[in-house]
Each structure stands twice: as structure tokens, then as C-alpha cells.
Design a protein around this motif. Structure first.
Motif, short mmCIF file in Angstrom:
data_model
loop_
_atom_site.label_atom_id
_atom_site.label_comp_id
_atom_site.label_asym_id
_atom_site.label_seq_id
_atom_site.Cartn_x
_atom_site.Cartn_y
_atom_site.Cartn_z
N ARG A 36 39.23 38.55 29.35
CA ARG A 36 40.20 39.04 30.32
C ARG A 36 41.62 38.85 29.80
O ARG A 36 41.85 38.13 28.83
N GLU A 40 44.93 38.48 34.44
CA GLU A 40 43.69 38.40 35.21
C GLU A 40 43.26 36.96 35.44
O GLU A 40 42.77 36.60 36.52
N GLY A 44 43.06 35.16 39.08
CA GLY A 44 41.73 34.69 39.46
C GLY A 44 41.73 33.40 40.24
O GLY A 44 40.91 33.22 41.15
N TRP A 66 48.55 47.83 34.02
CA TRP A 66 47.95 47.34 35.26
C TRP A 66 46.77 48.20 35.74
O TRP A 66 45.72 47.65 36.10
N LEU A 69 43.15 47.26 34.63
CA LEU A 69 42.53 45.97 34.91
C LEU A 69 41.49 46.11 36.02
O LEU A 69 41.67 46.87 36.97
N CYS A 71 40.80 44.13 38.35
CA CYS A 71 41.27 43.64 39.65
C CYS A 71 42.28 44.56 40.31
O CYS A 71 42.67 44.33 41.46
#
Length: 238
Positions: A36, A40, A44, A66, A69, A71
Motif C-alpha cells: 500500500r 493508505e 488505515g 488519489w 487508491l 480506499c
């Protein structure tokens, strides 16, 4: 042992910087750290916390990394435009929370995007210690080495008493309304704000220091990233 229930909180992550000292092809928050990116890993720790109410990440408007990613599509994360300085980015994030209807008495934790080694223990410690604090505060670490004050010629002027010197880390935890007012007033007064605690200090408050772990380092130079890779048992360049 602190038995006070951990409070709910919002998180704001200023991540609009470029990290020029890393000498990389992208901002340091997007460098790889294992499978990652640095960012990230940073997010997390908050996304895995049960009392998180939501998270705002403040990014450069033309940020091309961005969206890639995993997430980025998390419904708990809101993206807002960052500013020229850290304080501008944080202020934009706080304004977004207020627009969402967050209460001015809600706790907000501001954390560096390039500080991916925050432990759950330190996060819980900060939340627990400051849950009923009238001002708020931040994770910090006492200075360990002898400190010198130098002149413009590079020569030592005096040795500083290190017992009263602490290194300011993040997260920094304050009430939404108080932090927003402090940052906004400092901007109007053209006061240089280096972190959220300095905004509260300028407003006449005294944030509390909560001693955290020294390995919650901020990645600033290539050797910082390499140190984390070795600590996490990753190969060079992972």
C-alpha cells in the motif's frame, strides 16, 4: 487505567503537499510502503477505529493519484481541496465538517499524511487522556538529545535545557469549533501557524501533551521511508 469510554471523533488528514525533499516522482504520501501507499497506511489506523465518525482528506485539486487508491471510494472519506499551507488545508477540512452538520463540540483529530506508523495504542491513549479535557492536546515525545542554540555563523550560543522541550507529533486533538475559530482568526491576523496546537496557543489556550511512541515518525527524507521498510520487514523499494 483510564476507564472513560473513548469519544467519537472526526479525522482530518492534510495531504496536499509535494514533499520535495524526498526527491521522488510523486508526493511522498503516494510512495509505496509494502503493498500500500504511505497515505493508505496513514488512513488505515483511523478507518479501523470503532469511534471514527468520518474522515476528511485534503488534497491538491489536480491530484492524479488519489482516485487509484482502493480506499478512495470508502463512503466514510470525503475529499476536499487542500490549500497553499497546512493550516489552509486543515481549515478547508473543518469547514467541510461544519457544512456536513458536525457539532462544534465534536472532537477532531488532525494527523500528518506522511506519518503512517501511528499505533492503535497511541491513538487510544490520546482519545482516552483527552476525552474530558477542556482544551485538547497532542501526541508528543520528550527531547532525548542535548540541544544547542546556534547563531547565524553556525556556532553554539548556548545549551538548551532539554527537560522542558518536547517534539510535537500528531494526531492533534481539539474541539471542532475552537480549532476552526483559532485557525480562521490566525489567518485574518496573518499569523504563521505551524500546527494545530500553535493556533490554540495563539488564541490563549494551553494544549496538553500526551507522551506517545517515538517511532510515530513523519516521513520527510528518503532514509525515513527506508527505516520504516526495514522496521516492517519489507525489502528496499517495497
Amino acid at each position: 487505567m483510564n476507564l472513560i469510554p473513548l469519544p467519537e471523533f472526526w479525522a482530518v488528514i492534510p495531504a496536499a503537499g509535494v514533499g520535495a525533499r524526498m526527491r521522488a516522482d510523486r508526493p511522498k504520501q503516494y510512495l509505496r510502503l509494502g503493498e500500500r501507499t504511505v497515505l493508505e497506511h496513514t488512513l488505515g489506523c483511523f478507518l479501523g477505529h470503532p469511534t471514527l465518525k468520518g474522515l476528511v482528506v485534503c488534497l491538491a485539486e489536480d491530484d492524479p493519484w488519489w482516485p487509484g487508491l482502493a480506499c478512495a471510494g470508502d463512503p466514510r472519506i470525503a475529499r476536499v481541496a487542500g490549500g497553499c499551507e497546512r493550516a489552509d488545508s486543515v481549515l478547508n477540512g473543518l469547514l467541510h465538517l461544519l457544512e456536513l452538520g458536525a457539532d462544534e463540540h465534536d472532537w477532531v483529530l488532525v494527523h500528518d499524511a506522511a506519518r503512517p506508523n501511528l499505533s492503535r495504542e497511541d491513538l487510544d491513549l490520546l482519545l482516552g487522556e483527552l476525552a474530558e479535557d477542556p482544551v485538547g492536546g497532542l501526541l508528543a515525545v520528550p527531547a532525548r538529545d542535548t540541544l544547542k542554540r546556534v547563531g547565524k555563523d553556525g556556532r553554539v550560543r548556548e545549551t538548551v535545557d532539554r527537560s522542558v522541550i518536547w517534539q510535537a507529533y500528531t494526531p492533534q486533538m481539539f474541539r471542532l469549533g475552537a480549532l476552526h475559530r483559532s485557525l480562521a482568526d490566525a489567518r485574518v491576523s496573518r499569523v504563521a501557524i505551524t500546527d494545530e496546537a500553535s493556533a490554540l496557543e495563539w488564541a490563549g489556550q494551553a494544549p496538553r501533551l500526551v507522551e506517545g511512541r517515538a517511532d510515530n515518525l513523519k516521513i520527510t527524507r528518503p532514509e525515513d521511508l527506508e527505516w520504516l521498510r526495514q522496521r516492517w520487514g519489507l525489502g528496499s523499494g517495497d
